[in-house]
Design a protein around this motif. Structure first.
Motif, mmCIF file in Angstrom:
data_model
loop_
_atom_site.group_PDB
_atom_site.id
_atom_site.type_symbol
_atom_site.label_atom_id
_atom_site.label_comp_id
_atom_site.label_asym_id
_atom_site.label_seq_id
_atom_site.Cartn_x
_atom_site.Cartn_y
_atom_site.Cartn_z
ATOM 1 N N ASP A 80 14.626 21.315 -20.941
ATOM 2 C CA ASP A 80 14.597 22.050 -22.344
ATOM 3 C C ASP A 80 12.905 22.350 -22.744
ATOM 4 O O ASP A 80 12.595 23.427 -22.886
ATOM 5 C CB ASP A 80 15.148 21.329 -23.494
ATOM 6 N N SER A 81 12.211 21.307 -22.677
ATOM 7 C CA SER A 81 10.939 21.331 -22.953
ATOM 8 C C SER A 81 9.897 21.676 -21.909
ATOM 9 O O SER A 81 8.823 22.499 -22.591
ATOM 10 C CB SER A 81 10.344 19.996 -23.589
ATOM 11 N N TRP A 83 10.122 23.502 -18.561
ATOM 12 C CA TRP A 83 10.860 24.164 -17.458
ATOM 13 C C TRP A 83 10.091 24.284 -16.069
ATOM 14 O O TRP A 83 10.730 24.151 -15.002
ATOM 15 C CB TRP A 83 11.339 25.636 -18.143
ATOM 16 N N SER A 238 6.298 21.890 -27.782
ATOM 17 C CA SER A 238 7.408 22.583 -28.769
ATOM 18 C C SER A 238 7.105 22.113 -30.078
ATOM 19 O O SER A 238 6.609 21.007 -30.449
ATOM 20 C CB SER A 238 8.639 22.115 -28.526
ATOM 21 N N ASN A 407 19.324 21.073 -30.899
ATOM 22 C CA ASN A 407 19.602 22.207 -29.798
ATOM 23 C C ASN A 407 20.948 22.458 -29.560
ATOM 24 O O ASN A 407 21.489 23.766 -29.689
ATOM 25 C CB ASN A 407 18.884 21.825 -28.673
ATOM 26 N N TYR A 477 16.686 31.439 -28.320
ATOM 27 C CA TYR A 477 15.476 30.553 -28.369
ATOM 28 C C TYR A 477 15.335 29.978 -29.727
ATOM 29 O O TYR A 477 14.979 28.839 -29.897
ATOM 30 C CB TYR A 477 14.117 31.408 -28.083
ATOM 31 N N SER A 482 14.837 26.979 -26.377
ATOM 32 C CA SER A 482 15.001 27.141 -25.017
ATOM 33 C C SER A 482 15.549 28.510 -24.516
ATOM 34 O O SER A 482 16.370 29.036 -25.244
ATOM 35 C CB SER A 482 15.804 25.860 -24.190
ATOM 36 N N CYS A 484 16.198 30.996 -20.724
ATOM 37 C CA CYS A 484 16.354 30.952 -19.172
ATOM 38 C C CYS A 484 16.594 32.685 -18.921
ATOM 39 O O CYS A 484 17.746 32.895 -18.312
ATOM 40 C CB CYS A 484 17.418 30.199 -18.797
#
Length: 558
Positions: A80-81, A83, A238, A407, A477, A482, A484
Motif C-alpha cells: 500500500d505504501s 508500490w 504517506s 484503508n 485514493y 492507494s 493501482c
C-alpha cells in the motif's frame, strides 16, 4: 552466484503472539546445516521505521559458496505504501514464501482478497511456497471435507490453504510447530529443492551466454556506450493518518456532537470516521442493524454508553443551523465521557497507540480501577463481531498494521450512499461521497466546501474534464491512500485529475507508475502501443510532472 528469497506474511498467532518463538525464516537460517553465517551477520538492515520495519534483510552462505539473500516482510503495508519497492522485490525473487497462521482467519482472508491478486500480476514464473503455521485451536481433528463447516469459524482450514496454493500454482505445506522436524526436514527440504533448481537454471543460462559469446570465433562485437543509469525513484511518504487526525482538530464538516449526562457539549466528531473503525457507531448511526451485526456484546455496549437526543427543546438547539444540524449524542458513562476527547484522538490517529491512550487516561483518572474500566470500554467499541475481545489481542493486532485500520474500513463506504452528504454528477451519472474525508485529504475540496462558493451549500456538484472511472480512482485514493492504474493511459488521466485538485502525492504515484512502465517496456512493444512520447512530454511539462518529464526525455535520447 546468489539466490534471492522473498518471504511475505506473519506466521505469528494474533492471540499468543507475545509468547511465540522466532519466526519461520530466522529459525530456518539459524538451524539449517546447509546455511552458514553467525548470528551477527544474519540481521543486516531493515527499511522503514526502527519500531516496525517494512522488511528485514538477511544474508548468509548456502551450499558453501552461494550467496543467500532473504527479504522477510512480516506486514503487507509495503504493497500500500511503497508500490515501487514491493514490485521490485517480487520481480527479482528466485523463490517466494507466503506464510500465515492457521488461527488468524481474518488476516488470511484480508491478504487473500486484497494482496494475492497483486502478487499474481507481479509473479514471473518463480516457485511459490504456501506455509500454514500453527496448530488449530480445536479439540477435534478438523475435517477437510468441502461440505464440513466445523473448522471455518475461527481457523483457516486445509481446504482454504490448498485452494490458495492452486490459485498461485504453489506448493502447500502445513507446519504444526517450528521444531527441527518441520523446519529442517519438511520446510527446509522443499525450500532447498527449489534453491537447487534455481541454481541449475542460472548455471544453464550462464552456459548459454558463454556459448553465444564463443560462437563469434574471436570477433568481438562493437562496444556501445551504455546509457546513463536512471536515479532510484522513491515514493512520497504517506500522510494518511495525519490527515484524518487533523480533521478532528479543524472541526470542519462536523455531523455529530457528544454531550455529557448534564447536557454540556464535550467534543465534535464525524460519523464516517467513527463508523469506519467501530461497529458500535455503525449500530448507533443506523448504518447497520442488530441483525446485521449479530453480536450481543456490541449491541449491549451501544445501549449502555450512548443515547441519541432529538429533542427540539435541547439547550442550544435554536443556535444550530436549520439546514442539517449535527446529531446530538448523550454519553451515559461519566468516566468514559471525561476521557472522550483522548479516546477520539486515539481513534483518529489510527487506533493503535494503546500506551499513549492509557497514559492520557491515567492523567485524568487517578484510580487504576477506573482506568481499566475505561480501557475495557474502548476495547468493546473497537471489537470485531464474533471475535473474542482481549487487551493483548487488541494491542498486537493494531500495532501490527495501523495503516490498514482506515484503508480497508473506509473503502466500505466508497461510492455508497450510506452517510453520504455530497453527490458528484459525472457524465450523466452520480457518485455519492463524504465531505469529511474529502476535506481531510484534499486542500482544494476543503476550500471549496468551506469557502464562499456554490459547492459549500449545494448537495449535487457537477464535475467536468474527467471521466467517471478516473474520478472514482481519484476518490479511491482519497479514501484508501492507494491506487493501482490499469495502464499508462489511465495513469496519465489520473495524473491530470490529481493536478486539477492539487493532490501532490497522487501525482507522484502516477509519475512513478508511468516511469516504471516506460523503463521496463521494450521499444517494440512501446511502438505497438502508438504512444506519442512527445505528446507525453508536453503533458508532463504542462502538469508540472518533473520526474516524468526528465524520464521521458531520457527515453527519447536512448
Amino acid at each position: 552466484m546468489s539466490i534471492h528469497i522473498v518471504a511475505l506474511g506473519n506466521e505469528g498467532d494474533a492471540f499468543h503472539q507475545d509468547n511465540r518463538p522466532s519466526g519461520l525464516i530466522r529459525t530456518y537460517l539459524g538451524r539449517s546445516p546447509l546455511v552458514s553465517g553467525d548470528e551477527s551477520s544474519l540481521l543486516l538492515n531493515a527499511t522503514g521505521t526502527v519500531a516496525r520495519p517494512v522488511f528485514t534483510e538477511y544474508q548468509a552462505s548456502a551450499f558453501g559458496n552461494v550467496k543467500l539473500v532473504v527479504h522477510d516482510c512480516p506486514v503487507w503495508d509495503i504493497f500500500d505504501s511503497d508500490w515501487y519497492t514491493s514490485r521490485n522485490l517480487i520481480g527479482s525473487a528466485d523463490i517466494i514464501v507466503i506464510k500465515y497462521n492457521v488461527n488468524d482467519k481474518f488476516s488470511f482472508h484480508e491478504v487473500k482478497d486484497n494482496y494475492i491478486p497483486v502478487i499474481k500480476r507481479a509473479l514471473n514464473s518463480v516457485p511459490v511456497i504456501i506455509a500454514a503455521v500453527g496448530t488449530r485451536q480445536n479439540e477435534e481433528l478438523p475435517c477437510t471435507c468441502p461440505l464440513c463447516t466445523s473448522d471455518r469459524g475461527s481457523c483457516v482450514s486445509t481446504t482454504e490453504g490448498i485452494q490458495l496454493a492452486k490459485e498461485l500454482g504453489a506448493t502447500y505445506l502445513e507446519l504444526h510447530s517450528l521444531d527441527d522436524f518441520y523446519i529442517g526436514k519438511y520446510f527446509g527440504g522443499v525450500l532447498e529443492y527449489f534453491m537447487i533448481q534455481a541454481l541449475n537454471q542460472k548455471t544453464s543460462e550462464k552456459m548459454k551466454k558463454r556459448k553465444m559469446s564463443n560462437s563469434f570465433h574471436g570477433i568481438r562485437p562493437p562496444q556501445l556506450e551504455q546509457p546513463e543509469k536512471m536515479p532510484v525513484l522513491k515514493a512520497e511518504a504517506s500522510h494518511y493518518n495525519a490527515d484524518l487526525n487533523n480533521l478532528l482538530f479543524c472541526c470542519q464538516c462536523v455531523d455529530v456532537v457528544f454531550y455529557n449526562p448534564d447536557l454540556k457539549e464535550v467534543v465534535e466528531a464525524h460519523k464516517i470516521v467513527l463508523c469506519a473503525v467501530s461497529h458500535v457507531f455503525m449500530l448507533l448511526f443506523n448504518v447497520k442493524s442488530p441483525n446485521d451485526i449479530q453480536d450481543s456484546s456490541i449491541i449491549r455496549t451501544t445501549q449502555d454508553l450512548f443515547a441519541i437526543n432529538r429533542d427540539t427543546a435541547f439547550p442550544g438547539a435554536s443556535q444550530e443551523s436549520s439546514g442539517n444540524p449535527p446529531l446530538r449524542v448523550i454519553v451515559k458513562d461519566v468516566l468514559f465521557c471525561s476521557c472522550l476527547s483522548d479516546i477520539l484522538r486515539f481513534i483518529y490517529s489510527g487506533a493503535f497507540q494503546w500506551e499513549e491512550l492509557e497514559e492520557d487516561i491515567r492523567k485524568k483518572l487517578k484510580d487504576s480501577g477506573d482506568v481499566s474500566n475505561v480501557i475495557e470500554k474502548v476495547k468493546c467499541i473497537l471489537k470485531t463481531p464474533g471475535k473474542i475481545n482481549c487487551l493483548r489481542n487488541c494491542k498486537t493486532y493494531q500495532a501490527r498494521k495501523p495503516l490498514w485500520f482506515y484503508n480497508t474500513s473506509l473503502k466500505f463506504f466508497l461510492n455508497k450512499p450510506m452517510l453520504a452528504d455530497v453527490v458528484f454528477e459525472i457524465q450523466g451519472t452520480t457518485v455519492p461521497a463524504h465531505r469529511a474525508i474529502l476535506v481531510a485529504r484534499c486542500e482544494v475540496m476543503a476550500a471549496m466546501f468551506n469557502g464562499n462558493y456554490m459547492e459549500a451549500k449545494s448537495v449535487l456538484i457537477p464535475v467536468y474534464g474527467v471521466s467517471k472511472e478516473t474520478f472514482l480512482s481519484f476518490l479511491e485514493y482519497l479514501y484508501t491512500d492507494s491506487c493501482c492504474p490499469a495502464g499508462i493511459f489511465q495513469a496519465m488521466c489520473l495524473l491530470i485529475c490529481a493536478e486539477m485538485y492539487q493532490v501532490s502525492r497522487l501525482q507522484h504515484i502516477c509519475e512513478l507508475f508511468i516511469i516504471t512502465q516506460l523503463q521496463s517496456m521494450p521499444s517494440r512493444e512501446l511502438a505497438s502501443m502508438n504512444l506519442d512520447i512527445v505528446d507525453l512530454l508536453k503533458k508532463a511539462k504542462w502538469k508540472n510532472a518533473v520526474l516524468l518529464k526528465s524520464t521521458d526525455g531520457h527515453r527519447i535520447c536512448t
